[in-house]
Write a protein that holds these residues in place. Sequence first.
Motif, mmCIF file in Angstrom:
data_model
loop_
_atom_site.group_PDB
_atom_site.id
_atom_site.type_symbol
_atom_site.label_atom_id
_atom_site.label_comp_id
_atom_site.label_asym_id
_atom_site.label_seq_id
_atom_site.Cartn_x
_atom_site.Cartn_y
_atom_site.Cartn_z
ATOM 1 N N ARG A 72 0.848 -1.186 0.000
ATOM 2 C CA ARG A 72 0.000 0.000 0.000
ATOM 3 C C ARG A 72 0.885 1.237 0.000
ATOM 4 N N MET A 73 0.581 2.166 -0.902
ATOM 5 C CA MET A 73 1.353 3.392 -1.022
ATOM 6 C C MET A 73 0.438 4.572 -0.755
ATOM 7 N N LEU A 74 0.923 5.540 0.004
ATOM 8 C CA LEU A 74 0.182 6.762 0.245
ATOM 9 C C LEU A 74 0.614 7.821 -0.753
ATOM 10 N N ALA A 75 -0.363 8.551 -1.290
ATOM 11 C CA ALA A 75 -0.074 9.686 -2.168
ATOM 12 C C ALA A 75 -0.891 10.873 -1.688
ATOM 13 N N ILE A 76 -0.223 11.985 -1.410
ATOM 14 C CA ILE A 76 -0.920 13.182 -0.965
ATOM 15 C C ILE A 76 -1.066 14.136 -2.139
ATOM 16 N N PRO A 77 -2.040 15.052 -2.101
ATOM 17 C CA PRO A 77 -2.235 15.996 -3.209
ATOM 18 C C PRO A 77 -0.945 16.745 -3.548
ATOM 19 N N GLY A 78 -0.659 16.823 -4.844
ATOM 20 C CA GLY A 78 0.547 17.500 -5.294
ATOM 21 C C GLY A 78 1.730 16.574 -5.475
ATOM 22 N N VAL A 79 1.557 15.285 -5.148
ATOM 23 C CA VAL A 79 2.619 14.295 -5.339
ATOM 24 C C VAL A 79 2.146 13.301 -6.389
ATOM 25 N N TYR A 80 3.001 13.028 -7.375
ATOM 26 C CA TYR A 80 2.625 12.177 -8.504
ATOM 27 C C TYR A 80 2.347 10.754 -8.038
ATOM 28 N N ALA A 81 1.146 10.278 -8.313
ATOM 29 C CA ALA A 81 0.761 8.918 -7.945
ATOM 30 C C ALA A 81 1.277 7.922 -8.974
ATOM 31 N N PRO A 82 1.742 6.744 -8.564
ATOM 32 C CA PRO A 82 2.266 5.757 -9.517
ATOM 33 C C PRO A 82 1.247 5.418 -10.602
#
Length: 227
Positions: A11-21
Amino acid sequence: MAVLRTDRPQRMLAIPGVYAPQQDSHLLMQAIRREGVGPGMDVLDLGTGTGVLALGAARLGARVTAIDVSRRAVLCARVNAALSRRRVMVCRRDLSAIASSFGGRYDVVISNPPYVPTPPAGLLRSGAGRAWNGGHDGRALVDQVCACAANALRPRGVLLMVHSGLCGTETTIDRLTEVGLRARVSDRMLIPFGPVMRSRLAWLRGQGLVDEGQHNEELVVIRAEQP
């Protein structure tokens, strides 16, 4: 904050403004595995984003350093490394610091830089668009990687970088050749335009970057080796 699943049960966390895989991340990860990244190797991830590629290399046993100029990306990558219980050194650095900070230390340099061609009004240095905006021709960050990667590589070290064919595959090969690397395309993938590309399709066509009726782009992985 989004919780993402990669091609492994992680599980990977992505916050707004960070490129999601996305597909480009997975294509590059395939190249990393094929390169034989593993124990005893030092890997540098330029523009790490969520840290998905850095963590992928760490899971293969490599010692990994990951950098990003975005504070959000650095935070996100550090959290993901902690959640994954993997040791990754995550630093906030600009690409211009590579030559002085990381000279000749790495067996493999990996990068998935922002590469989407961007209208003049598009944000490059701040805002959510910073994660994908690559300047008017998509090469603002791609060219920086080309310029600094050779300085970070050991002899026989390898750069693996993914970007869209829209920003010039042959140009990338030429830039890397100019700094003394042996470069070629190692992987290709055709994918439908995503939301960002579709939102600026009229501008892209006006720039001659996309043909009328074209709705797909080619992703390429460039492999460049230090002699």
